[in-house]
Every structure is written in structure tokens, then in C-alpha cells.
Design a protein around this motif. Structure first.
Motif: not given
Ligand code: NAI
Length: 332
Positions: A12-14, A68-73, A81-83, A256-267, A272-274, A313-315
Motif C-alpha cells: 500500500g502506502i509503504g 512499512g506496513p504489511l497487508t494481512t488478509p 507476517v508482523n506477528i 521499527f515501523e509505523p503503527v498504522h496499516g497499509s491504507a489500501p484506500d489511499i495507496a 499518505a501522512n509519513p 490532508v488526513d490531519i
Molecule cells: P489502516 O491503518 O491501513 O487504515 C485505516 C484508515 O486510516 C484508512 O482510512 C487509511 O486511509 C487511514 N490511514 C492509515 N495510515 C495513514 C497514513 N499514514 N496517512 C493517511 N491516512 C492513513 O488500517 P486497515 O484499513 O484496518 O488495514 C489495512 C491493511 O493494513 C490490513 O491488511 C491490515 O492487516 C494491515 N495492517 C498492517 C499493520 C502493520 O503492518 N504494522 C498494522 C495495521 C494494519
């Protein structure tokens, strides 16, 4: 000689946020040889394996990775993979600092505490059974060894960062054996750190107190699931996951990694906010004793974020990912 560190863009946004981070680290004056490796859904689609052997070998050799974040089905497919990485490299501590920034809309300002989450066991061992068609069972493991390691880590961190108190959270009133053991070990460790205050709080009350009075906390130590939930709660108090960094630390390795996920909706949109990735990069720099460079990056972020327009833009800002990275670089 330049240090070699494993670099995983992830999914995603990784790529966008990790590219921003490595440009900023370079501008802060630290030269790193990045050993680029793959993992996650993109690796699975390419090699049929979400965690290729090459990636594991690279981390084994370099000891440190920025990821970066990893997508998990969900509900099916390969396990997280994170675990797998946390368990394979025995990254027993997940460190999640919660530090607020002035310009970012948030419930609280002037927050500064750290959540120290046990990262290898609890309810995340992945041991699950179908007892019959209608009953599923998950196994929760709490061991004395892992509890001892994480509680010691929390007190050492408190000492190092001159933090006055460690709060242990649990549900030992209900899970008397598993959480009871975690609490017992925490009390034993606390006895060896008389210079640091200690308290324990039941996890449901803890969630409420973190929302109502988060300034009361300094270091919070928790078993895996509670640490996972409360660290996100902490991020919510300072404006969301987009500004929350993390480090997974073991005796020999660290990722070391960001805590959010791969945000496929904005990839692929360069919006993305870095910040979470950049702050995770700064945590990594402190871990490899590049403390001055880490402070430079944190200071530049603090300066830029005083003005909301300078955010992504997200913030509520106007900048793209690359524009934001350039603004940080110009400020260092
Ligand atoms: P997500 O954190 O990817 O997204 C949730 C919402 O926050 C979305 O609307 C996204 O656009 C927004 N968002 C997330 N990060 C952002 C950023 N840096 N800048 C701007 N907007 C941001 O969580 P979601 O959708 O539940 O998970 C998507 C995938 O990511 C899943 O496959 C999940 O398993 C994986 N994931 C991986 C993590 C990791 O690798 N450490 C941690 C959390 C989820």
C-alpha cells in the motif's frame, strides 16, 4: 563504515512513507546502506511467500530493520507476517511512545508517555481450535520468562528516560492464573526498582483513566492484547495513528515501523501522512546511537507541525507526502 539496515517497503502506502523517511534520515546526516527486501502481500503475489527467506536472512545479518506496513488478509489466507517476524526474531517488547504535537488537532496537548507491550505471547500465539462446529477456542499463554523480560524492560526504560512511574495493567481479578502471573512478576520486578513508583490498574479502569486523565501516566506495561488496544487509545489521544511510531525490540534484533496499516484506500495517491514512519525512523536512530540526528528530525517535525497548513490532508493540511518530506528536509 556506513551501517547496513534492512529496509522493507511493505504494501500500500509503504513505499511513499518509507521513501520520505529515508530521505529525511539522510538529510539528518546519517549514512546508511539500505538492504532492500520484500514482505507482505506484494511478496506473496510475486513469490508465493509473504515472508521470503531472503528477507529473514537479511534481518538476521543486519540485526535492525525499518519496515512499512504489511497487508494481512482477513479471516483467511496467510497469517500476519508482523506477528511471524516478532515471534521469529523474539522481539519481545513493542514500544509505542505517545507524544503530542502542538499544531495537530487532538484531545490533549503536552502528553508524553510510553506504552510497553509484551509482543510474543498472550492471546497472539495463534493457537486456536474449533471445539465443535459452534465453539471456537483461543489459547492465551502468559509465561514467567516473557513477563519478567517485559517488566524489566519497562523499568529499565523508565530509568533511562528519567520517567517517575510504571503502571502495570491486567485483568487478574478474572484471569487469576494468567494475568495473575503477569501481575505477580510485575510486583517482584518493581521491588528491585525502588527509585521508580509502581502501580497496577485493572485494564477496563485503565482505559477510562487514560481517556480522562492521561497525564497521570508515564510508562504503561501490559500483556499483548491490552497493550495493543491501549497503545491505539494513546494514539487517539494525540491525533491518531498517523503520528504514532513504534519499535519492536528483542535482545538481538529490532524492527521499527509505523503503527498504522497499509491504507489500501489511499495507496499510490501520494497523500499518505509519513509522520508515523518518520518518527519510527527517529526511534531507530536512537537505537543505533544516532541520538543527535534523531533529535534534529523530531525538532524539525515539531517546528513544521506548528502550522496546520504544513500537514498532510488526513490531519487538515494541504501537503502531499513528498511535499511534506521536502518541508521536513528544508527544516533540518
Ligand atoms: P489502516 O491503518 O491501513 O487504515 C485505516 C484508515 O486510516 C484508512 O482510512 C487509511 O486511509 C487511514 N490511514 C492509515 N495510515 C495513514 C497514513 N499514514 N496517512 C493517511 N491516512 C492513513 O488500517 P486497515 O484499513 O484496518 O488495514 C489495512 C491493511 O493494513 C490490513 O491488511 C491490515 O492487516 C494491515 N495492517 C498492517 C499493520 C502493520 O503492518 N504494522 C498494522 C495495521 C494494519
Amino acid at each position: 563504515m556506513n551501517k547496513t539496515i534492512t529496509l522493507i517497503y511493505g504494501d500500500g502506502i509503504g513505499k511513499d512513507i518509507i521513501d520520505a523517511t529515508i530521505k529525511i534520515i539522510e538529510r539528518a546526516g546519517v549514512k546508511i546502506n539500505w538492504d532492500r527486501q520484500e514482505a507482505g502481500l506484494s511478496a506473496y503475489e510475486k513469490y508465493g511467500n509473504p515472508l521470503p527467506e531472503e528477507t529473514i536472512k537479511s534481518i538476521e545479518k543486519n540485526k535492525i530493520a525499518l519496515k512499512g506496513p504489511l497487508t494481512t488478509p482477513v479471516g483467511t489466507g496467510f497469517r500476519s507476517v508482523n506477528i511471524a517476524l516478532r515471534q521469529y526474531f523474539k522481539l519481545f517488547a513493542n514500544i509505542r511512545p505517545v507524544k503530542s504535537f502542538d499544531g495537530i488537532d487532538s484531545l490533549y496537548k503536552d502528553l508524553d508517555f510510553v506504552v510497553v507491550r509484551e509482543n510474543t505471547e498472550g492471546l497472539y500465539t495463534g493457537i486456536e481450535f474449533m471445539v465443535n462446529d459452534n465453539i471456537a477456542q483461543s489459547v492465551k499463554i502468559i509465561s514467567r520468562d516473557a513477563s519478567l523480560k517485559i517488566c524489566n524492560f519497562a523499568f529499565e526504560l523508565a530509568r533511562q528516560e528519567k520517567r517517575e512511574k510504571v503502571t502495570l495493567t491486567h485483568k487478574a481479578n478474572i484471569m487469576k492464573l494468567s494475568d495473575g502471573l503477569f501481575l505477580r512478576v510485575g510486583r517482584e520486578v518493581a521491588n528491585e526498582y525502588k527509585d521508580i513508583q509502581f502501580e497496577d490498574i485493572i485494564v477496563d479502569a485503565m482505559a477510562m483513566r487514560m481517556v480522562m486523565n492521561p497525564r497521570n501516566f508515564s510508562v504503561i506495561v501490559a500483556p499483548n492484547l491490552y497493550g495493543d488496544i491501549l497503545s491505539d487509545l494513546g494514539a487517539g489521544l494525540i491525533g491518531g495513528l498517523g503520528i504514532a511510531p513504534s519499535g519492536n525490540i528483542g535482545d538481538d534484533f529490532a524492527i521499527f515501523e509505523p503503527v498504522h496499516g497499509s491504507a489500501p484506500d489511499i495507496a499510490g495517491k501520494n497523500i499518505a501522512n509519513p509522520i508515523s514512519a518518520i518518527l519510527s525512523g527517529a526511534m531507530m536512530l536512537k537505537h543505533i546511537d544516532e541520538v543527535e540526528a534523531a533529535f534534529k528530525i523530531e525538532k524539525a517535525l515539531k517546528n513544521i507541525l506548528k502550522n496546520k497548513e504544513n500537514c498532510t490532508v488526513d490531519i487538515g493540511g494541504k501537503l502531499s507526502t513528498t511535499e511534506f518530506a521536502d518541508a521536513v528536509i528544508a527544516n533540518i
